[in-house]
Design an enzyme around this catalytic site. Structure first.
Site, mmCIF file in Angstrom:
data_model
loop_
_atom_site.group_PDB
_atom_site.id
_atom_site.type_symbol
_atom_site.label_atom_id
_atom_site.label_comp_id
_atom_site.label_asym_id
_atom_site.label_seq_id
_atom_site.Cartn_x
_atom_site.Cartn_y
_atom_site.Cartn_z
ATOM 1 N N ASP A 1 0.293 -7.834 -1.896
ATOM 2 C CA ASP A 1 1.703 -7.727 -2.244
ATOM 3 C C ASP A 1 1.830 -7.303 -3.712
ATOM 4 O OD1 ASP A 1 4.503 -8.450 -1.394
ATOM 5 O OD2 ASP A 1 4.330 -9.741 -3.154
ATOM 6 N N GLU B 1 0.690 -2.677 -1.964
ATOM 7 C CA GLU B 1 1.880 -2.003 -2.473
ATOM 8 C C GLU B 1 1.553 -1.485 -3.869
ATOM 9 O OE1 GLU B 1 5.779 -4.106 -0.692
ATOM 10 O OE2 GLU B 1 4.706 -5.343 -2.114
#
Ligand code: CA
Length: 664
Positions: free
Chosen positions: A347, A376
């Site tokens: 993340d 990400e």
């Protein structure tokens, strides 16, 4: 979590606390300790603790008989040891007991903490637990392994939340909302179509990517009947499973055992397990386990001493500091070894530095070369970490064993994520062809792709297609069905399903690794909620009746996945291969046409012709004369073919893909 500053997908109370201002450089002088015996180890000589807390003035160990609400049965003063650690030992193996640490810092005793390395915890993760891990292994665990996978591009990733998959009465699953939901074979919806585990096999995905499954903060494990829902982007204990997904959160062994049973069953059925990990921030600031063991050290700060906030959630961790870097590396290694996890999704990965991410990938590949890592490649806010050190999408070439999500293909195919009404290539908006082509070549350098016309990227950031994850929707933002409803308000659902097929056909035929959000294959929706992180099950749970109602949609996805898995031409691994074997034809507004040539990547097909018409009216293309098998046409797809054509001038109906293949 998303690239969006405005909507942080976590439940937090973010009082902007500050720590005693310690300069960033002084943290570099802290002694560090990277041994795997941090915090707790049990062996024949007894039970041993080692807490890293370099600036503590005193440390106490509190031992309990239960995970919550009972007084300590003993308190032990810990002794200063090497590498900034404090130790204590007892000669007994204290299986069944619980413990916390109390740290005296700056003249004050801080609140008790289970530490940062609790591998088993009691109710709500308040106290760490001493359990015998060997007793948590399912039968056959020593021989258990995930699917063999040569390259990440061979994976088909299915992102899911435990409750989404099983909470609906239509799932036919007994262990609703639990790890065990995915251990149940032969579950069906009321009309007899498979659900849960069998659905995953039916669809043909190679890996499930499970939303955060470490112990998170927001769901009250003492009150499970309240049926709270949360995505789980609010980390509490990074190295223990979440209690609300177990059948008994009060028993620390149960959550461990049941998560392993889930992994084992998926592995037995040929499906790998990828964990979503959120090392970039913690649920709490001054009250986090990081802060209660080594105040300040694990976080980045602004010059005034306040927490910097690249996560949009109140704090950001400091991976560039050795003890935090080791924590991340050792934590993923632990999940890979103890739980046999096959991949990790980071993340807000760009909050971490590239050196840490390379260390993560190297450590995991050493355990199992088939483990892969993606994340990400962005932050949710600015960070003190210099841009050139961030694990950004734009820096992925510095991280050869890591992949990043392609927001290029995502936004170009379906329309921009932040504007519900915005359309994309697949829904009739012209001018996005070059950005879609960036997606098709996996963001690699290609002589026929003009990156200066890219919407999200201006240069080929991937060194190889193995560095890109292609997708059109995920847990964040409007899922595909809802996006199509909002951006095509006057269309019918049948027309929207046709657009979804085109969108996913682009994703699944593109170079890179395809990724889909659970339930898109049966056209589920989330009732238009774009940030459903704590929405009730009525929004988030998959209605499995849709598998019956949208059976043709499901079949299209099934065939699409089959096509990709059977044809390596869609799964090339190098930039050179793609540049040589992927040739674009002259396109036109709203129409992209290309060929995969010369048995690309060892494919049995000599040439594959792929044409996407995103326009709302038909177009015509000239196909060279030949013996072409029709694979996809007019919103239908069959990996084994649907008849033949001799080529020539062929019609491509509105909002559809035409895929042809020839062996000679
Ligand atoms: Ca929890």
């Amino acid at each position: 979590m998303k690239i969006n500053l405005l909507v942080a997908g976590v439940a937090l109370c973010c009082a902007m606390n500050t720590v005693a201002a310690t300069s960033e450089t002084s943290y570099l002088s802290y002694p560090t300790y990277s041994g795997e015996d941090l915090e707790l180890s049990v062996d024949s000589s007894g039970t041993h603790w080692r807490l890293w807390s370099p600036l503590a003035e005193d440390v106490r160990l509190n031992i309990y008989n239960s995970g919550t609400n009972t007084p300590a049965v003993s308190t032990i003063d810990m002794t200063r040891s090497t590498g900034g650690t404090w130790t204590a030992s007892v000669p007994e193996q204290l299986y069944g007991k619980f413990y916390t640490f109390s740290v005296k810092y700056d003249g004050k005793w801080l609140d008790e903490t289970p530490g940062v390395w609790a591998k088993a915890v009691g109710l709500n993760g308040e106290r760490a637990a001493i359990i015998d891990f060997s007793a948590t292994n399912p039968e056959g665990w020593a021989e258990d392994h995930g699917p063999a996978i040569s390259n990440i591009t061979d994976a088909v990733i299915y992102e899911m939340h435990h409750r989404d998959m099983s909470m609906s009465p239509t799932s036919g699953i007994a262990n609703k909302g639990k790890f065990l939901a995915l251990t149940e074979p032969s579950t069906t919806n009321p009309t007899g179509e498979s659900t849960g585990l069998d659905h995953l096999k039916d669809l043909g995905v190679t890996h499930v990517h499970i939303l955060p499954s470490y112990d998170y903060n927001s769901v009250d494990e003492a009150n499970l009947p309240a049926n709270q829902y949360n995505w789980g982007y609010d980390p509490l204990n990074y190295n223990a499973p979440e209690g609300s997904y177990s059948t008994n959160p009060s028993d620390p062994s149960v959550r461990v055992k049941e998560m392993k049973e889930m992994v084992k069953t998926l592995h037995d059925n040929g499906i790998g397990v990828i964990m979503d990990v959120v090392y970039n921030h913690t649920a709490d600031n001054d009250g986090s386990n990081f802060s209660l063991t080594a105040p300040g050290y694990y976080y980045r700060h602004r010059p005034d001493g306040s927490y910097s906030d690249a996560s949009g959630c109140g704090n950001e961790t400091a991976s560039e500091r050795q003890q935090m870097r080791d924590f991340i590396v050792n934590s993923v290694k632990y999940w890979a070894k103890e739980y046999h996890i096959d991949g990790f999704r980071f993340d807000l990965m760009a909050i971490h530095d590239t050196e840490t991410m390379n260390a993560v990938a190297a450590a995991l590949k050493e355990i199992n070369p088939d483990i892969f890592v993606y994340g990400e490649g962005w932050t949710a806010g600015d960070s003190p970490l210099p841009v050139d050190q961030r694990a950004l999408k734009e820096n992925v070439s510095k991280m050869p064993q890591i992949a990043v999500f392609s927001d290029d293909i995502r936004d170009a195919v379906k329309g921009h994520y932040s504007d519900a009404s915005d359309r994309g290539f697949a829904t009739g908006k012209q001018g996005l062809e070059e950005t879609v082509k960036i997606g098709i070549v996996g963001a690699t350098a290609h002589p026929q792709v003009d990156y200066s016309k890219g919407n999200n990227s201006k240069f080929p950031y991937a060194s190889a297609p193995t560095q890109v994850i292609n997708y059109v929707s995920c847990h964040d933002d409007l899922m595909l069905t809802d996006k199509l409803r909002k951006s095509m308000p006057d269309a019918t659902d049948a027309e929207r399903q046709r657009a979804a097929r085109l969108a996913q056909t682009i994703v699944f035929t593109s170079q890179g690794t395809p990724f889909l959000w659970s339930g898109e294959e049966i056209f589920r929706d989330k009732k238009g909620v774009h940030n459903s992180y704590k929405s009730p099950d009525s929004i988030n749970a998959i209605d499995w009746n849709l598998k019956h109602q949208n059976a043709e949609q499901m079949e299209y996805y099934r065939q699409l996945i089959k096509l990709r898995k059977e044809h390596p031409a869609f799964r090339m691994t190098t930039t050179e291969q793609v540049a040589k074997h992927l040739k674009f034809d002259k396109g036109e507004p709203g129409l992209i046409s290309y060929s995969l040539t010369d048995n690309a990547n060892g494919d049995s097909w000599k040439e594959i012709k792929v044409i996407f018409n995103g326009n709302d009216s038909e177009r015509y293309v000239n196909i060279p004369k030949g013996h072409w098998t029709i694979i996809a046409e007019d919103g239908r797809l069959n990996a084994n073919g649907m008849g033949m054509t001799r080529g020539g001038k062929l019609k491509v109906p509105a909002t559809s893909a035409l895929i042809l293949a020839r062996t000679i």
